[in-house]
Write an enzyme that holds these catalytic residues in place. Sequence first.
Site, mmCIF file in Angstrom:
data_model
loop_
_atom_site.group_PDB
_atom_site.id
_atom_site.type_symbol
_atom_site.label_atom_id
_atom_site.label_comp_id
_atom_site.label_asym_id
_atom_site.label_seq_id
_atom_site.Cartn_x
_atom_site.Cartn_y
_atom_site.Cartn_z
ATOM 1 N N CYS A 41 0.835 -1.211 0.000
ATOM 2 C CA CYS A 41 0.000 0.000 0.000
ATOM 3 C C CYS A 41 0.859 1.247 0.000
ATOM 4 O O CYS A 41 2.018 1.221 0.389
ATOM 5 C CB CYS A 41 -0.847 0.048 1.281
ATOM 6 N N CYS A 45 -2.827 4.850 2.726
ATOM 7 C CA CYS A 45 -3.967 3.978 2.426
ATOM 8 C C CYS A 45 -4.991 3.999 3.556
ATOM 9 O O CYS A 45 -4.655 3.959 4.738
ATOM 10 C CB CYS A 45 -3.506 2.542 2.213
ATOM 11 N N CYS A 72 -2.188 -2.889 -3.715
ATOM 12 C CA CYS A 72 -3.520 -2.764 -3.120
ATOM 13 C C CYS A 72 -4.477 -2.155 -4.146
ATOM 14 O O CYS A 72 -4.149 -1.177 -4.807
ATOM 15 C CB CYS A 72 -3.419 -1.870 -1.879
ATOM 16 N N CYS A 75 -5.771 1.660 -2.717
ATOM 17 C CA CYS A 75 -4.975 2.903 -2.761
ATOM 18 C C CYS A 75 -4.096 2.995 -4.001
ATOM 19 O O CYS A 75 -3.470 4.033 -4.235
ATOM 20 C CB CYS A 75 -4.135 3.049 -1.495
HETATM 21 ZN ZN ZN Z 1 -3.912 0.153 0.161
#
Ligand code: ZN
Length: 354
Positions: A41, A45, A72, A75
Amino acid sequence: MEAMTLTRPIDAATAWAAVKRRDRAFDGRFVTGVLTTRIYCRPSCAARHPARENVRFFVSGAEARAEGLRPCKRCLPDDVARDARAVELVIDAIRSAEEQPRLAELAALAGYSPSHFQRVFTRATGLSPAAYARALREERARNAMSAGSSVTDAIYDAGYSGPSRFYDAMEGRLGMTPSAWVNGGKGVTISWTVAETSLGPILVAATDKGVCRLSFNEGEEALRARFPQAELVEGGKDFASLARRVVEVVERPGTGGDDIPLDVKGTAFQERIWQELRRIPPGETRSYAELAAAAGKPKAVRAAGSANGANNVAVLIPCHRVVRSDGAVGGYAYGTEIKRELLDREAKAAAKAE
Ligand SMILES: [Zn+2]
């Protein structure tokens, strides 16, 4: 977007602290790998934080992918640079547009869907594109009015469709009514002097309520431009002792002066930022992100920067204590030399006090 281009490595404790407060100033400087989910991330995030022992930091998405982790979906950590470019592009478009562009047009310009772009823009600036355009128009109208043009001209020049729209937008936002701004301090007496300091000449100006302008390398002309209708009185007996106190604080910043009265006006947010600036202990500094967070609006980093820049009272409202997030001294309205010297003096005074 300066924080997004930094490549200096940071230590794990700093990285984890940035993750914990979801500090978007760190986006692009590292990614957070979660070993249990095999996902990485960006620091900001919004997903729930993993346990610290399951986290490993990587300097880039490429490194995380090399370890078998996947980006991810929430994000989109690999899009940081692209997002930054898109936001810059759209800010330019908003600034140069005659009419406020629609979200769909702006998103198309950036190459994103409208809803995704709205999220990206808001994450980067703390404001939606529409709110950003509104804030920009207000700022332009205020600048035009304090420069002395007529209310109506200023309003149309700033991109409002008419005065009533402007007053709707401004209601409750200014310390002074718009006509008082246009009147440039009409009915107000401002005492002023230019005092010599070891950092150069400084303009000290005050109403009967308090110091309204403190600025290096400015004189009567600059003061007149700001308050064209005010009665300006040079010197004066009562004023001399106030000016002397102010100069003492400039010579030894951070060693008092909190009781010197100020007469400043800004938007509610600006005034909040100015208050937070006064809470930064001498000898310490903050980033714009930290300042925005302290004022209760952690996402309004850019707005915090503007509020810092709109400060009228140098030193007593210590905007010089805000530095870049990489620790570099950063800009200052009166030049980085003066800023550095003020910070040096405060650091020395703070060290001596310990
Ligand atoms: Zn994330």
